[in-house]
Design a protein around this motif. Structure first.
Motif, short mmCIF file in Angstrom:
data_model
loop_
_atom_site.label_atom_id
_atom_site.label_comp_id
_atom_site.label_asym_id
_atom_site.label_seq_id
_atom_site.Cartn_x
_atom_site.Cartn_y
_atom_site.Cartn_z
N CYS A 106 0.84 -1.19 0.00
CA CYS A 106 0.00 0.00 0.00
C CYS A 106 0.88 1.25 0.00
O CYS A 106 2.09 1.15 -0.14
CB CYS A 106 -0.93 -0.02 1.20
SG CYS A 106 -0.06 -0.17 2.76
N HIS B 102 4.08 -0.33 6.40
CA HIS B 102 3.84 -0.47 7.84
C HIS B 102 4.10 -1.91 8.24
O HIS B 102 4.02 -2.82 7.42
CB HIS B 102 2.38 -0.09 8.16
CG HIS B 102 1.39 -0.90 7.39
ND1 HIS B 102 0.80 -2.04 7.90
CD2 HIS B 102 0.90 -0.75 6.12
CE1 HIS B 102 -0.01 -2.55 6.98
NE2 HIS B 102 0.03 -1.79 5.88
N CYS C 62 -4.06 -5.24 6.26
CA CYS C 62 -3.58 -3.92 5.84
C CYS C 62 -4.78 -2.99 5.88
O CYS C 62 -5.86 -3.34 5.39
CB CYS C 62 -3.03 -4.01 4.41
SG CYS C 62 -2.68 -2.41 3.69
#
Ligand code: ZN
Length: 272
Positions: free
Chosen positions: A51, A55, A70
Motif C-alpha cells: 500500500c 507499515h 492492511c
C-alpha cells in the motif's frame, strides 16, 4: 564477497529474521552450509509494502492460510515459505572461530548473554585470549561485556571480536568479525584473514624486517596527511585512506593488512 558480512548484518538485528530477504543471496547459502544460520519457525510480523504507507503488520492464520491485515487492502495472504525465519547459531560460530584462530584445545565457554570465550592463542609476545561479543554499539553492550569478563583471568593480550560496532573497551583490541574471518566455501568452515597475533599487535616473529618497513612507511604517510590537512577524523576512515595511499605509493610491494594500518593510526595518534 565475504558471507561473514551478511552474518554480521543478521547478528546486528539481534533476533530472528525472515529468510525470504536473503534466499537469492549466494552468501546466505554459504552461511547455511556452514551451520552459521539455523531455522527458527516463522516470523511473527512483516513489512507491508503493497500500500501507500509501508507499515509493520502481524501475521495471522485465517481459513487455512497465512496473511496480515492492511488498513488499505484488507487481508493480504502470504506464502508460508516467505515467512520462514532464521537466526544466527552463535554457539556454532564460536566453534568455527576456535578452529579458524587455531586456539588451544578446549576453553570455549559462554560468559554472558552476548559473550563467549573462544579460546587461547600463543603469540610470540605472550598469550592472547579471544572473546566473541555480539555487538559493541551502545553503552549497554559495553556493560554486558564488562559483566561477562569480570571473573576472567588476565592474559597478555585480549581480543574481542564483534559483529557490529567497535566501541573501545579497556585495553582489549576490538576487531570486526568480517575483517577477521571469511567463509571457506569449499569446506563450509571459517578461515582467518588476520591472525590473532596481528590483531592484538603482538610483536611479530623475525621475518626479515618487513613489519618495521610497514611501520616506518605508514608513519611517514600518516604524518604527510596531517601536514597536508587531509587526515580523516575517524580511525577506520583514516586507515582506509592510508592503505589506499600505501598501495598507490608502493604498488609493487606487499601491502600491510587493514588491521595493521588501523593499529598504526592509533599508535600515531597516541604518540606511542
Ligand atoms: Zn499495507
Amino acid at each position: 564477497m565475504n558471507a561473514v558480512s551478511l552474518l554480521c548484518d543478521i547478528i546486528g538485528q539481534a533476533g530472528k529474521v525472515a529468510a525470504q530477504a536473503y534466499r537469492d543471496d549466494a552468501r546466505y547459502g554459504a552461511l547455511l552450509d556452514a551451520g552459521l544460520l539455523q531455522g527458527d519457525g516463522l516470523v511473527q510480523s512483516v513489512l507491508c509494502e503493497s500500500c501507500d504507507v509501508p507499515h509493520d503488520a502481524e501475521i495471522v492464520f485465517e481459513g487455512g492460510s497465512y496473511g496480515y491485515f492492511c488498513p488499505d487492502l484488507g487481508l493480504v495472504s502470504v506464502e508460508r515459505a516467505d515467512l520462514v525465519a532464521v537466526r544466527p547459531d552463535l554457539a556454532a560460530l564460536v566453534e568455527h572461530l576456535h578452529a579458524a584462530f587455531e586456539c588451544q584445545p578446549g576453553g570455549i565457554s559462554q560468559l554472558g548473554p552476548q559473550t563467549w570465550r573462544v579460546g587461547l592463542v600463543d603469540t610470540p609476545g605472550g598469550r592472547a585470549v579471544v572473546y566473541f561479543h555480539t555487538c559493541l554499539q551502545t553503552d549497554d553492550d559495553l556493560v554486558s561485556l564488562g559483566n561477562a569478563l569480570r571473573a576472567e583471568i588476565r592474559r597478555d593480550y585480549v581480543l574481542v571480536v564483534s559483529a557490529a560496532g567497535q566501541l573501545p573497551y579497556r585495553d582489549a583490541s576490538i576487531c570486526n568479525l568480517a575483517e577477521m574471518v571469511q567463509v571457506d566455501l569449499g569446506a563450509a568452515r571459517l578461515r582467518k584473514i588476520v591472525s590473532v597475533a596481528e590483531a592484538v599487535g603482538a610483536p611479530p616473529r623475525p621475518t626479515g624486517g618487513r613489519p618495521s618497513v610497514y611501520r616506518e612507511r605508514l608513519h611517514s604517510l600518516l604524518a604527510d596527511r596531517v601536514a597536508q590537512g587531509v587526515a580523516e577524523d575517524g580511525r577506520n576512515a583514516e586507515a582506509d585512506a592510508v592503505l589506499a595511499a600505501y598501495v598507490a605509493r608502493f604498488p609493487h610491494d606487499p601491502a600491510p593488512s587493514r588491521v595493521t594500518v588501523q593499529r598504526s593510526v592509533s599508535k600515531f595518534r597516541t604518540g606511542s
